[in-house]
Design a protein around this motif. Sequence first.
Motif, PDB file in Angstrom:
ATOM      1  N   VAL A  46      34.702  37.045  46.003  1.00 15.36           N
ATOM      2  CA  VAL A  46      35.227  37.131  44.647  1.00 15.36           C
ATOM      3  C   VAL A  46      35.976  35.832  44.347  1.00 15.36           C
ATOM      4  O   VAL A  46      36.837  35.415  45.123  1.00 15.36           O
ATOM      5  CB  VAL A  46      36.177  38.341  44.501  1.00 15.36           C
ATOM      6  N   ASN A  47      35.630  35.205  43.228  1.00 12.57           N
ATOM      7  CA  ASN A  47      36.316  33.977  42.814  1.00 12.57           C
ATOM      8  C   ASN A  47      37.669  34.295  42.204  1.00 12.57           C
ATOM      9  O   ASN A  47      37.881  35.370  41.642  1.00 12.57           O
ATOM     10  CB  ASN A  47      35.473  33.214  41.788  1.00 12.57           C
ATOM     11  N   ASP A  48      38.559  33.330  42.283  1.00 11.62           N
ATOM     12  CA  ASP A  48      39.863  33.419  41.628  1.00 11.62           C
ATOM     13  C   ASP A  48      39.623  33.386  40.120  1.00 11.62           C
ATOM     14  O   ASP A  48      38.881  32.528  39.643  1.00 11.62           O
ATOM     15  CB  ASP A  48      40.739  32.229  42.052  1.00 11.62           C
ATOM     16  N   PRO A  49      40.202  34.306  39.360  1.00  9.72           N
ATOM     17  CA  PRO A  49      39.938  34.340  37.912  1.00  9.72           C
ATOM     18  C   PRO A  49      40.387  33.076  37.172  1.00  9.72           C
ATOM     19  O   PRO A  49      39.909  32.796  36.093  1.00  9.72           O
ATOM     20  CB  PRO A  49      40.718  35.555  37.414  1.00  9.72           C
ATOM     21  N   ALA A  50      41.301  32.325  37.732  1.00 14.93           N
ATOM     22  CA  ALA A  50      41.745  31.073  37.086  1.00 14.93           C
ATOM     23  C   ALA A  50      40.627  30.093  37.183  1.00 14.93           C
ATOM     24  O   ALA A  50      40.189  29.425  36.363  1.00 14.93           O
ATOM     25  CB  ALA A  50      42.975  30.535  37.774  1.00 14.93           C
TER      26      ALA A  50
ATOM     27  N   LEU B  14      30.800  46.938  39.683  1.00 16.16           N
ATOM     28  CA  LEU B  14      31.392  45.878  40.496  1.00 16.16           C
ATOM     29  C   LEU B  14      32.543  45.197  39.760  1.00 16.16           C
ATOM     30  O   LEU B  14      33.598  44.941  40.350  1.00 16.16           O
ATOM     31  CB  LEU B  14      30.332  44.838  40.872  1.00 16.16           C
ATOM     32  N   LEU B  15      32.353  44.912  38.483  1.00 16.91           N
ATOM     33  CA  LEU B  15      33.430  44.309  37.686  1.00 16.91           C
ATOM     34  C   LEU B  15      34.646  45.226  37.634  1.00 16.91           C
ATOM     35  O   LEU B  15      35.777  44.765  37.765  1.00 16.91           O
ATOM     36  CB  LEU B  15      32.949  44.009  36.268  1.00 16.91           C
ATOM     37  N   ARG B  16      34.415  46.523  37.474  1.00 14.01           N
ATOM     38  CA  ARG B  16      35.516  47.481  37.440  1.00 14.01           C
ATOM     39  C   ARG B  16      36.289  47.446  38.756  1.00 14.01           C
ATOM     40  O   ARG B  16      37.518  47.455  38.772  1.00 14.01           O
ATOM     41  CB  ARG B  16      34.973  48.888  37.177  1.00 14.01           C
ATOM     42  N   ARG B  17      35.573  47.375  39.847  1.00 14.77           N
ATOM     43  CA  ARG B  17      36.228  47.341  41.158  1.00 14.77           C
ATOM     44  C   ARG B  17      36.970  46.024  41.391  1.00 14.77           C
ATOM     45  O   ARG B  17      38.020  46.015  42.030  1.00 14.77           O
ATOM     46  CB  ARG B  17      35.201  47.578  42.264  1.00 14.77           C
ATOM     47  N   ILE B  18      36.433  44.938  40.890  1.00 12.84           N
ATOM     48  CA  ILE B  18      37.105  43.641  41.027  1.00 12.84           C
ATOM     49  C   ILE B  18      38.390  43.636  40.213  1.00 12.84           C
ATOM     50  O   ILE B  18      39.461  43.291  40.714  1.00 12.84           O
ATOM     51  CB  ILE B  18      36.159  42.487  40.614  1.00 12.84           C
ATOM     52  N   VAL B  19      38.311  44.058  38.966  1.00 14.54           N
ATOM     53  CA  VAL B  19      39.493  44.111  38.098  1.00 14.54           C
ATOM     54  C   VAL B  19      40.506  45.119  38.632  1.00 14.54           C
ATOM     55  O   VAL B  19      41.715  44.885  38.595  1.00 14.54           O
ATOM     56  CB  VAL B  19      39.088  44.457  36.644  1.00 14.54           C
TER      57      VAL B  19
END
Length: 72
Positions: free
Chosen positions: A68-72, A13-18
């Motif tokens: 998905v949250n905004d990375p900021a 999931l992290l890979r897909r988000i990034v």
Amino acid sequence: MSQSRVDAAVEELLRRIVGGTYPAGAALPGEGALASDLSVSRLTAREATKVLATRGVLSARQGSGTYVNDPA
């Protein structure tokens, strides 16, 4: 449930988000579709999203879905 399966689902999931498959603000597919997409059980998919919600990567909105949250 094997913790390694949850860890693998979290990493995928992290890979897909990034990678932009699920960009900031996007809703994840429903639990069943996500489980099928990740080739895991619904329980494993649920646990993976809980882990990422705890880390602040995802936000679960009651009755609306998981986003998905905004990375900021």
